[in-house]
Scaffold this active site. Structure first.
Site, PDB file in Angstrom:
ATOM      1  N   VAL A   1       0.980   4.097  -3.838  1.00 53.13           N
ATOM      2  CA  VAL A   1       0.572   5.319  -3.842  1.00 53.13           C
ATOM      3  C   VAL A   1       1.447   6.431  -4.536  1.00 53.13           C
ATOM      4  O   VAL A   1       1.355   7.041  -5.787  1.00 53.13           O
ATOM      5  CB  VAL A   1       0.353   5.605  -2.523  1.00 53.13           C
ATOM      6  CG1 VAL A   1      -0.096   7.300  -2.627  1.00 53.13           C
ATOM      7  CG2 VAL A   1      -1.071   4.930  -1.917  1.00 53.13           C
TER       8      VAL A   1
ATOM      9  N   GLY B   1       5.149   5.523  -4.888  1.00 53.84           N
ATOM     10  CA  GLY B   1       6.395   4.947  -4.551  1.00 53.84           C
ATOM     11  C   GLY B   1       6.775   4.659  -3.074  1.00 53.84           C
ATOM     12  O   GLY B   1       5.890   4.878  -2.118  1.00 53.84           O
TER      13      GLY B   1
ATOM     14  N   ASP C   1       2.881 -20.001   0.638  1.00 57.89           N
ATOM     15  CA  ASP C   1       3.108 -21.241  -0.445  1.00 57.89           C
ATOM     16  C   ASP C   1       2.268 -21.166  -1.644  1.00 57.89           C
ATOM     17  O   ASP C   1       2.177 -19.803  -1.962  1.00 57.89           O
ATOM     18  CB  ASP C   1       2.529 -22.517   0.297  1.00 57.89           C
ATOM     19  CG  ASP C   1       1.272 -22.353   0.951  1.00 57.89           C
ATOM     20  OD1 ASP C   1       0.338 -21.679   0.206  1.00 57.89           O
ATOM     21  OD2 ASP C   1       1.059 -23.134   1.791  1.00 57.89           O
TER      22      ASP C   1
ATOM     23  N   HIS D   1       1.004  -1.173  -0.005  1.00 51.81           N
ATOM     24  CA  HIS D   1       0.069  -0.034  -0.104  1.00 51.81           C
ATOM     25  C   HIS D   1       0.915   1.217  -0.080  1.00 51.81           C
ATOM     26  O   HIS D   1       0.395   2.582  -0.365  1.00 51.81           O
ATOM     27  CB  HIS D   1      -0.896  -0.070   1.222  1.00 51.81           C
ATOM     28  CG  HIS D   1      -2.341  -1.015   1.041  1.00 51.81           C
ATOM     29  ND1 HIS D   1      -3.266  -0.450   1.694  1.00 51.81           N
ATOM     30  CD2 HIS D   1      -2.421  -2.062   0.368  1.00 51.81           C
ATOM     31  CE1 HIS D   1      -4.105  -1.432   1.334  1.00 51.81           C
ATOM     32  NE2 HIS D   1      -3.422  -2.555   0.471  1.00 51.81           N
TER      33      HIS D   1
ATOM     34  N   THR E   1      -3.980 -23.150   4.310  1.00 49.51           N
ATOM     35  CA  THR E   1      -2.734 -22.762   4.743  1.00 49.51           C
ATOM     36  C   THR E   1      -2.804 -21.284   5.242  1.00 49.51           C
ATOM     37  O   THR E   1      -1.918 -20.726   4.272  1.00 49.51           O
ATOM     38  CB  THR E   1      -1.579 -23.461   4.034  1.00 49.51           C
ATOM     39  OG1 THR E   1      -1.681 -22.661   2.758  1.00 49.51           O
ATOM     40  CG2 THR E   1      -1.507 -25.235   4.095  1.00 49.51           C
TER      41      THR E   1
ATOM     42  N   THR F   1      -1.873 -15.644  -0.851  1.00 51.73           N
ATOM     43  CA  THR F   1      -1.723 -16.892  -0.148  1.00 51.73           C
ATOM     44  C   THR F   1      -1.595 -17.009   1.169  1.00 51.73           C
ATOM     45  O   THR F   1      -1.994 -18.254   1.855  1.00 51.73           O
ATOM     46  CB  THR F   1      -0.482 -17.626  -0.788  1.00 51.73           C
ATOM     47  OG1 THR F   1      -0.633 -19.072  -0.697  1.00 51.73           O
ATOM     48  CG2 THR F   1       0.754 -17.233  -0.264  1.00 51.73           C
TER      49      THR F   1
ATOM     50  N   ASP G   1      -6.848 -17.959   2.181  1.00 47.18           N
ATOM     51  CA  ASP G   1      -6.632 -19.566   1.775  1.00 47.18           C
ATOM     52  C   ASP G   1      -7.188 -20.095   2.981  1.00 47.18           C
ATOM     53  O   ASP G   1      -6.723 -20.197   4.275  1.00 47.18           O
ATOM     54  CB  ASP G   1      -5.122 -19.545   1.616  1.00 47.18           C
ATOM     55  CG  ASP G   1      -4.701 -21.125   1.483  1.00 47.18           C
ATOM     56  OD1 ASP G   1      -5.452 -21.821   1.238  1.00 47.18           O
ATOM     57  OD2 ASP G   1      -3.564 -21.233   1.327  1.00 47.18           O
TER      58      ASP G   1
END
EC number: 1.11.1.7
Length: 322
Positions: free
Chosen positions: A70, A72, A248, A66, A243, A189, A240
């Site tokens: 915006v 850099g 992963d 975030h 996990t 993930t 996820d």
């Protein structure tokens, strides 16, 4: 979210700076003499924080995303105030700022006035991934901190509701290709998302009054039970299911099964004819290829428009300008 053509216009003029000469001013050995233990200090604080908050690692990498998207990677996100990036909608659900402050306190004790808050965010992101079982990459360092927030560009943070065409165009503006897009999306993930980020897919997709037809039916039922209609929009759901704490490649397997939580995620695999489909399949079948592409894309993202040299400052407190 701001109109996309406007976003594109704002950033096309800056692309040469963002991806050009500034990269060369960052170096993995930037603190070799001035703060040689910087990485181990950050790691120690993060591991302590993990004992108090099991979700801290995905929270910290989200801060880096975030911040960089915006204006850099300049730590402008960290500034407190009533008219700052923190007060804007995409950042109201961000967290982990206290841990960044703890890292800064530890570094100021060991290496006063040396390590920037922007570099702390970059290092915290890398360590959060590797400590969660993900890849390790060498973080180029030497960023300096902004002296003002940039809330006028906050619309550049994806909302999770964009079409693939829109999100690809946005990433292209920053110099990312399709491999970068799919790899960086894989950050989902691990971590959690608020119900508000996807309930439209459950009950009123594209104002149809019906669920997103792409959603796996069993997954849809599960999500509806966790985010009932009229329920709390801030309830948190694991991105996820299998996990949620591990970095992963399960994210890509989920997309293949139509179990992507956010619209922008699932569209990577479910948009007919998209070049991202083959990339999802590649990363689903090879975690090592995902890790390699993710590391490269993270270095690329960390090079977005850094302040270097005498530009900006080294904040003594990440929450405020010196």
């Amino acid at each position: 979210m701001a109109s996309f053509p406007k976003i594109k216009a704002l950033f096309l003029l800056a692309i040469a700076m963002m991806l050009g000469a500034s990269n060369a001013q960052l170096s993995a050995t930037f603190y070799a003499k001035t703060c040689p233990n910087v990485s181990s200090i950050v790691r120690s604080v993060l591991q302590t924080a993990r004992g108090n908050d099991v979700w801290i690692y995905p929270k910290l990498i989200r801060l880096h995303f975030h911040d960089c998207f915006v204006n850099g990677c300049d730590a402008s996100l960290l500034l407190n105030g009533t008219n700052t990036e923190k007060t804007e909608a995409p950042n109201l659900s961000t967290d982990g700022y206290g841990v960044i402050d703890d890292v800064k306190t530890a570094l100021e004790k060991a290496c006063p006035r040396v390590v920037s808050c922007a570099d702390i965010l970059a290092l915290a992101a890398q360590l959060s991934v590797s400590l969660s079982g993900g890849p390790t990459w060498t973080v180029p360092l030497g960023r300096r901190d902004s002296t003002a927030p940039h809330k006028e560009k906050i619309g550049n943070i994806p909302s999770g509701h964009e079409s693939l065409a829109t999100i690809k165009s946005l990433f292209t503006t920053f110099g990312f290709d399709s491999t970068d897009l799919v790899a960086l999306s894989g950050v989902h993930t691990f971590g959690r998302a608020q119900c508000a980020a996807f309930t439209d897919r459950l009950y009123n997709f594209n104002n149809t009054g019906k669920p997103d037809p792409i959603l796996n039916a069993t997954y849809l039922t599960s999500l509806k039970s966790q985010c009932p209609q009229g329920g709390s929009p801030t309830s948190l759901i694991n991105i996820d299911e299998q996990t949620p704490f591990n970095f992963d490649n399960k994210y890509f397997l989920n997309l293949q099964q139509r179990r992507g939580l956010l619209q922008t995620d699932q569209e990577l695999f479910s948009t007919p004819g998209a070049d991202t489909i083959a990339l999802v399949n590649k990363f689903a079948s090879s975690q090592s290829q995902f890790f390699s592409s993710f590391s490269a894309a993270m270095i690329k993202m960390g090079n977005l428009n850094p302040l270097t040299g005498t530009n900006g400052q080294i904040r003594l407190d990440c929450k405020k300008i010196n």
